[in-house]
Structures are given as structure tokens and as C-alpha cells.
Write an enzyme that holds these catalytic residues in place. Sequence first.
Site, PDB file in Angstrom:
ATOM      1  N   GLU A 188       0.826  -1.205   0.000  1.00 48.66           N
ATOM      2  CA  GLU A 188       0.000   0.000   0.000  1.00 48.66           C
ATOM      3  C   GLU A 188       0.865   1.262   0.000  1.00 48.66           C
ATOM      4  O   GLU A 188       0.559   2.227  -0.705  1.00 48.66           O
ATOM      5  CB  GLU A 188      -0.960  -0.039   1.199  1.00 48.66           C
ATOM      6  N   ALA A 333      -7.083  -6.713  12.216  1.00 51.26           N
ATOM      7  CA  ALA A 333      -8.063  -5.963  13.008  1.00 51.26           C
ATOM      8  C   ALA A 333      -9.302  -6.806  13.364  1.00 51.26           C
ATOM      9  O   ALA A 333      -9.736  -6.789  14.524  1.00 51.26           O
ATOM     10  CB  ALA A 333      -8.455  -4.698  12.255  1.00 51.26           C
TER      11      ALA A 333
HETATM   12  C1  LIG Z   1       0.243   0.154   9.009  1.00 50.43           C
HETATM   13  C2  LIG Z   1      -0.702  -0.954   9.375  1.00 50.43           C
HETATM   14  C3  LIG Z   1      -1.664  -1.366   8.480  1.00 50.43           C
HETATM   15  C4  LIG Z   1      -2.550  -2.369   8.810  1.00 50.43           C
HETATM   16  N1  LIG Z   1      -3.505  -2.739   7.902  1.00 50.43           N
HETATM   17  C5  LIG Z   1      -4.423  -3.658   8.242  1.00 50.43           C
HETATM   18  C6  LIG Z   1      -5.473  -3.995   7.359  1.00 50.43           C
HETATM   19  O1  LIG Z   1      -5.553  -3.463   6.240  1.00 50.43           O
HETATM   20  N2  LIG Z   1      -6.400  -4.905   7.767  1.00 50.43           N
HETATM   21  C7  LIG Z   1      -6.323  -5.495   8.998  1.00 50.43           C
HETATM   22  O2  LIG Z   1      -7.203  -6.290   9.337  1.00 50.43           O
HETATM   23  N3  LIG Z   1      -5.330  -5.222   9.841  1.00 50.43           N
HETATM   24  C8  LIG Z   1      -4.380  -4.320   9.517  1.00 50.43           C
HETATM   25  N4  LIG Z   1      -3.370  -4.019  10.372  1.00 50.43           N
HETATM   26  C9  LIG Z   1      -3.267  -4.779  11.627  1.00 50.43           C
HETATM   27  C10 LIG Z   1      -4.251  -4.272  12.662  1.00 50.43           C
HETATM   28  O3  LIG Z   1      -4.190  -2.868  12.726  1.00 50.43           O
HETATM   29  C11 LIG Z   1      -3.922  -4.908  14.005  1.00 50.43           C
HETATM   30  O4  LIG Z   1      -4.072  -6.300  13.876  1.00 50.43           O
HETATM   31  C12 LIG Z   1      -4.834  -4.400  15.090  1.00 50.43           C
HETATM   32  O5  LIG Z   1      -4.649  -3.023  15.276  1.00 50.43           O
HETATM   33  C13 LIG Z   1      -4.579  -5.143  16.410  1.00 50.43           C
HETATM   34  O6  LIG Z   1      -5.408  -4.616  17.397  1.00 50.43           O
HETATM   35  P1  LIG Z   1      -4.953  -4.643  18.916  1.00 50.43           P
HETATM   36  O7  LIG Z   1      -6.094  -4.086  19.704  1.00 50.43           O
HETATM   37  O8  LIG Z   1      -4.450  -5.981  19.261  1.00 50.43           O
HETATM   38  O9  LIG Z   1      -3.697  -3.673  18.989  1.00 50.43           O
HETATM   39  P2  LIG Z   1      -3.578  -2.145  18.579  1.00 50.43           P
HETATM   40  O10 LIG Z   1      -4.669  -1.735  17.683  1.00 50.43           O
HETATM   41  O11 LIG Z   1      -2.182  -1.984  18.122  1.00 50.43           O
HETATM   42  O12 LIG Z   1      -3.784  -1.374  19.954  1.00 50.43           O
HETATM   43  C14 LIG Z   1      -2.899  -1.512  21.031  1.00 50.43           C
HETATM   44  C15 LIG Z   1      -3.128  -0.345  21.966  1.00 50.43           C
HETATM   45  O13 LIG Z   1      -2.406  -0.573  23.163  1.00 50.43           O
HETATM   46  C16 LIG Z   1      -1.756   0.617  23.568  1.00 50.43           C
HETATM   47  N5  LIG Z   1      -0.587   0.229  24.351  1.00 50.43           N
HETATM   48  C17 LIG Z   1       0.456  -0.529  23.969  1.00 50.43           C
HETATM   49  N6  LIG Z   1       1.309  -0.721  24.977  1.00 50.43           N
HETATM   50  C18 LIG Z   1       0.803  -0.067  26.032  1.00 50.43           C
HETATM   51  C19 LIG Z   1       1.240   0.121  27.378  1.00 50.43           C
HETATM   52  N7  LIG Z   1       2.364  -0.439  27.833  1.00 50.43           N
HETATM   53  N8  LIG Z   1       0.473   0.870  28.194  1.00 50.43           N
HETATM   54  C20 LIG Z   1      -0.679   1.440  27.757  1.00 50.43           C
HETATM   55  N9  LIG Z   1      -1.137   1.295  26.490  1.00 50.43           N
HETATM   56  C21 LIG Z   1      -0.411   0.546  25.649  1.00 50.43           C
HETATM   57  C22 LIG Z   1      -1.406   1.303  22.254  1.00 50.43           C
HETATM   58  O14 LIG Z   1      -1.230   2.691  22.431  1.00 50.43           O
HETATM   59  C23 LIG Z   1      -2.625   0.971  21.398  1.00 50.43           C
HETATM   60  O15 LIG Z   1      -3.628   1.956  21.471  1.00 50.43           O
HETATM   61  C24 LIG Z   1      -2.465  -3.003  10.071  1.00 50.43           C
HETATM   62  C25 LIG Z   1      -1.487  -2.598  10.985  1.00 50.43           C
HETATM   63  C26 LIG Z   1      -0.620  -1.576  10.644  1.00 50.43           C
HETATM   64  C27 LIG Z   1       0.430  -1.134  11.626  1.00 50.43           C
END
Ligand SMILES: Cc1cc2nc3c(=O)[nH]c(=O)nc-3n(C[C@H](O)[C@H](O)[C@H](O)COP(=O)(O)OP(=O)(O)OC[C@H]3O[C@@H](n4cnc5c(N)ncnc54)[C@H](O)[C@@H]3O)c2cc1C
Length: 429
Positions: A188, A333
Site C-alpha cells: 500500500e 483488526a
Molecule cells: C500500518 C498498518 C496497516 C494495517 N492494515 C491492516 C489492514 O488493512 N487490515 C487489517 O485487518 N489489519 C491491519 N493491520 C493490523 C491491525 O491494525 C492490528 O491487527 C490491530 O490493530 C490489532 O489490534 P490490537 O487491539 O491488538 O492492537 P492495537 O490496535 O495496536 O492497539 C494496542 C493499543 O495498546 C496501547 N498500548 C500498547 N502498549 C501499552 C502500554 N504499555 N500501556 C498502555 N497502552 C499501551 C497502544 O497505544 C494501542 O492503542 C495493520 C497494521 C498496521 C500497523
Amino acid sequence: MGRLISLSIFSVTFYMSMHVIKRVLIIGGGFAGLNAAKVLGRSGKVEVILIDRMNHHLFQPLLYQVATAGLNPSDIAVPIRSILSKYRNITVLHGNVNSVDLKNRKVHTNIGEYHYDYLILACGVQNSYFGHEEWMEHAPGLKNVVDAIAIRRQILAAFEKAERTNDPEIQKKFLTFVIVGGGPTGVELAGAIGEMSRFTLARDFRNIDPKLTRILLIEAESRILTSFSENHASRATRDLESLGVQVWTSSQVTRIDADGVEVGKERIQAATVLWAAGVKAMDLNKKLGVGLDTQGRVIVEPDLSLKEYRQVFVAGDQAHFSHQTGKPLPALAPVALQQGRCIARNILLEVARHQRQEFRYVDKGQMATIGRSKAVAEIRGLKIKGFLAWIIWIFVHIYYITGFNNRILVVVQWAMSYLSYRRGARLIY
Ligand SMILES: Cc1cc2nc3c(=O)[nH]c(=O)nc-3n(C[C@H](O)[C@H](O)[C@H](O)COP(=O)(O)OP(=O)(O)OC[C@H]3O[C@@H](n4cnc5c(N)ncnc54)[C@H](O)[C@@H]3O)c2cc1C
């Protein structure tokens, strides 16, 4: 009389134990944490504290649009506090979690210590440079808004610097962009830079021709988009090539420095190198003292809890869940979102009826976009490519983006840039 008193004490204790509100602590307001919070918030049955080191929920799938000046950061990031403000049982705190005391049910943060009855860890992952941490300085990764703004600055500044010089070698270096990693994010990014140089910036400069920009997408595997079918990977390669992107597969980056990269024995002079090659678990995981997989993710039970601490759950990218297919679920996600909801439902079920259910992932498919009107999508066995896939990609992203205002803003910005080829967020700051 004595019997009456003990009966009353028993009744009071029983009543209190039945009505003590349980406290659920959620670490992370990403897809997993936020969706868990929403389910718990709607129920009103538990007290919830959500702690995140950022004050906003970020729609990471569109981060590359911010990095390539297609969208503004506020289009894809919304304050967690405002998303959850309608739930009176939820408190949102802006703080960083340093460690978790699993035995004593306490979380240590930079803003204090918090006790929990249930803990949901949803901290996501961080960029991995495969042991070459020194590359981070020269090849920024894309994980949060700060990264995206820094990358946007670097890309736009490279064109500005090329415009200011008459030295063809220096111009060439500034107009060379290397993206390491041919997964969806790398594809992308490369597509968006290709489109930017071929169309958006084509007429904006006098001393350089942005169309001569060299964009290299370097992938160590034998093809890009390894999680997609071969057919879709070849289609994506062709689409990228039509935007001027050179796709190098089976190519291992062996060095990255301030002047470019080395791929085996070949040296490429480039002012901009972007990292989209891998992620690793958060350092917090190592401090937990529980089972981790080889990538440092926390291994969870079928209900997403920890074997040793059943009141602790881990969701999203931070978790290793392999009970459904024998392989860990991908870092996507929808996985995080569904896991967050499942954990919240299990906590409510346990509080009400001492029951829990196992997690089942409903695979909604995957997609990646290449430039402004091409994409590949694999949805429940259906393989779609080209313009139709791109339209589906748009609708899916609009549907999942948080907040009504953001949906409108994103649609308007996309419509504008589609019709005019402009990328409205071309600000260097
Ligand atoms: C550039 C990019 C593009 C992507 N594109 C896609 C896509 O097209 N389709 C798709 O399905 N997935 C995509 N993904 C993957 C998807 O975004 C992740 O799988 C998803 O965000 C995971 O969700 P999560 O809640 O596990 O973690 P996250 O969404 O990463 O959230 C983690 C949260 O925890 C917080 N955090 C971390 N450590 C601490 C701490 N020690 N103390 C307090 N807070 C903390 C962070 O600030 C964050 O807000 C993409 C990821 C990236 C980086």
C-alpha cells in the site's frame, strides 16, 4: 438468638458478594481493548478502567494514507475518551503500563497502581528489525500517528530537496524510495508513493520530474503478499509496476544506513527507506512470566485467558491463539475486534452465571489496495481484483472506521483525491 445473628451475617455477606461490582482493567484502546470496553460499557454490569498510553484509538489500516498525504491524522484517530464517554461505568486513563503483578492482581503504570478483578491485555505489537535495531533510525516503521507524520515529512521533504539541487546524483538519491517488506502495508505504501509521484506531484515542480521517481519494494520471500493467493500476488505486482514500482522478490536487505540500503552485494543510494517488514511482541510480555511463543506473543487458552491466571485475558496482536486451526491467528483488526468482544461477553457471563465460552474466529477475508482504483480482496473463498475489489475495500474501511464524522471526512477526502488526483494533506510539519 445466636443462630439468628449468624444467619443475618451470612445473608449480608452473601448479598454483598453477589452485588460487589467487579472491576475490569483494560490495557490498550486498540481494536481489541476498545471493542471489549464497548460491550462491557453497554452492559453497565461491571466497573471498567481502560488505560492507554495514547489518548486516541487509531485505525491502523489507513495509516499509510496519512504517511502518503492522502488523509489527515484526525481522520483516522479519535480520542478514546470521547468514543466511550456515553458509558458511565467506564473510566479512561492516559497512562503507560510498565508491568503487571499477576499474583496480586495489580498493574503498575506511570500514573499509579491499579487493582483488578479481571484484566484484559490488548497492547498490540511493535516494529521488529530482526536484531538490527540500528536500522530503525534510517528506516522508520509505520505503527502510530507519530510514525505516519514523520514518514510523510520525509517523503515530501525528499521531493523538495531534489528540487533544490542541480546535481543529478543527489537528485536521484532524493527521488529513490525503498520500501522493505512486501506485505499489505509495504504494497500500500509503495502504490501510494507511485501514484503520488506519477500523478499528484507531476506538475508541481520545475527543476525535477517527479515521474522519474524510483520506487523499490523489496521482499525476502519469493513473492509479495504471501498471505494472498499467487494469482492475486502477481496481479498486485503488475498493478504496482504500472505505477512505476520495481518489485524485487527473493531479495534480502543486508544493510540500511543514512545513504540507502544494501541488498546482497548491490548498493542502492536512497534518501528514504521505509520499514514494513515485521513486527514483534511488546516488551511487557516478557515481564509477565507466562508462556510465550517464539515471537513473544502470549499463549492463551481457548477462552483467551491465561492457563495460570483465569481472570487474565489477552487479545489481538498480543495473543497467540492456535486452538481453531492449529496455527496462530493472523495479526488482523477483525481478529482483535472479535477477541475483545468475546472476552467482554465471557466476563459478563461469568459474573452472571459462572460460565465461559470458547473463542471462534469468523474469517471475514483480507484485502490490500494498490493506488487509487486497484485492489485485491479474498472474501470467504471469493477472489476479487481490480476496481471492484477497490470499491469493496473502500466500503469495508469506511464501515469500520470509528466515528460518524470521521466516516464523512474520509469519504469526502477520498472522493476529492479520486476526482482530482490531489492528495490534500501535503503539509510538512
Ligand atoms: C500500518 C498498518 C496497516 C494495517 N492494515 C491492516 C489492514 O488493512 N487490515 C487489517 O485487518 N489489519 C491491519 N493491520 C493490523 C491491525 O491494525 C492490528 O491487527 C490491530 O490493530 C490489532 O489490534 P490490537 O487491539 O491488538 O492492537 P492495537 O490496535 O495496536 O492497539 C494496542 C493499543 O495498546 C496501547 N498500548 C500498547 N502498549 C501499552 C502500554 N504499555 N500501556 C498502555 N497502552 C499501551 C497502544 O497505544 C494501542 O492503542 C495493520 C497494521 C498496521 C500497523
